[in-house]
Design an enzyme around this catalytic site. Sequence first.
Site, PDB file in Angstrom:
ATOM      1  N   GLU A   1      29.337  40.583  26.061  1.00 42.27           N
ATOM      2  CA  GLU A   1      28.402  41.146  27.045  1.00 42.27           C
ATOM      3  C   GLU A   1      27.767  42.435  26.523  1.00 42.27           C
ATOM      4  O   GLU A   1      26.569  42.655  26.683  1.00 42.27           O
ATOM      5  CB  GLU A   1      29.106  41.403  28.372  1.00 42.27           C
ATOM      6  CG  GLU A   1      28.173  41.853  29.479  1.00 42.27           C
ATOM      7  CD  GLU A   1      27.163  40.799  29.888  1.00 42.27           C
ATOM      8  OE1 GLU A   1      25.940  41.062  29.756  1.00 42.27           O
ATOM      9  OE2 GLU A   1      27.575  39.722  30.345  1.00 42.27           O
TER      10      GLU A   1
ATOM     11  N   GLU B   1      19.398  42.621  23.941  1.00 44.10           N
ATOM     12  CA  GLU B   1      18.295  42.683  24.901  1.00 44.10           C
ATOM     13  C   GLU B   1      17.505  43.980  24.755  1.00 44.10           C
ATOM     14  O   GLU B   1      16.265  43.960  24.769  1.00 44.10           O
ATOM     15  CB  GLU B   1      18.823  42.542  26.328  1.00 44.10           C
ATOM     16  CG  GLU B   1      19.269  41.136  26.657  1.00 44.10           C
ATOM     17  CD  GLU B   1      19.800  40.997  28.066  1.00 44.10           C
ATOM     18  OE1 GLU B   1      20.012  42.031  28.749  1.00 44.10           O
ATOM     19  OE2 GLU B   1      19.983  39.847  28.503  1.00 44.10           O
TER      20      GLU B   1
END
Length: 123
Positions: free
Chosen positions: A65, A72
């Site tokens: 994560e 991102e």
Amino acid sequence: MKNRTLRKSFSNAWNGLTESIQRERNLKTHFAAMLVVYLGAFLLKLDLLRWALLFLASGFVVVTEVLNTAVEHLVDMVTTRRCEEARRVKDMAAAAVFMAAVFSVFIGIAVFIEPLLKLWHSR
């Protein structure tokens, strides 16, 4: 730009983790799930091997994560326009988290099934 001290390296890593937790809803969700899992493990008095499996599985989810978050942000830095290539990169990073979470669920089932069945049959 390299860190000059080990302390600075740890400080930067800590900053990255806390910023990820503050900004990423999914990371908060993973930590909440970990808390529930660890509480269940504590209440069921799981053995050391089962604890180790839970730590490995949940740690793998958190690592993926945080990496997904970094990917991102990097993609958003590289391009501000919507493009197919950027979408693919982000989707692939998200898929890594998804797969880590799926396998963690499988590990959780394997870890908890026997102790829960014993508890169920002892009542």
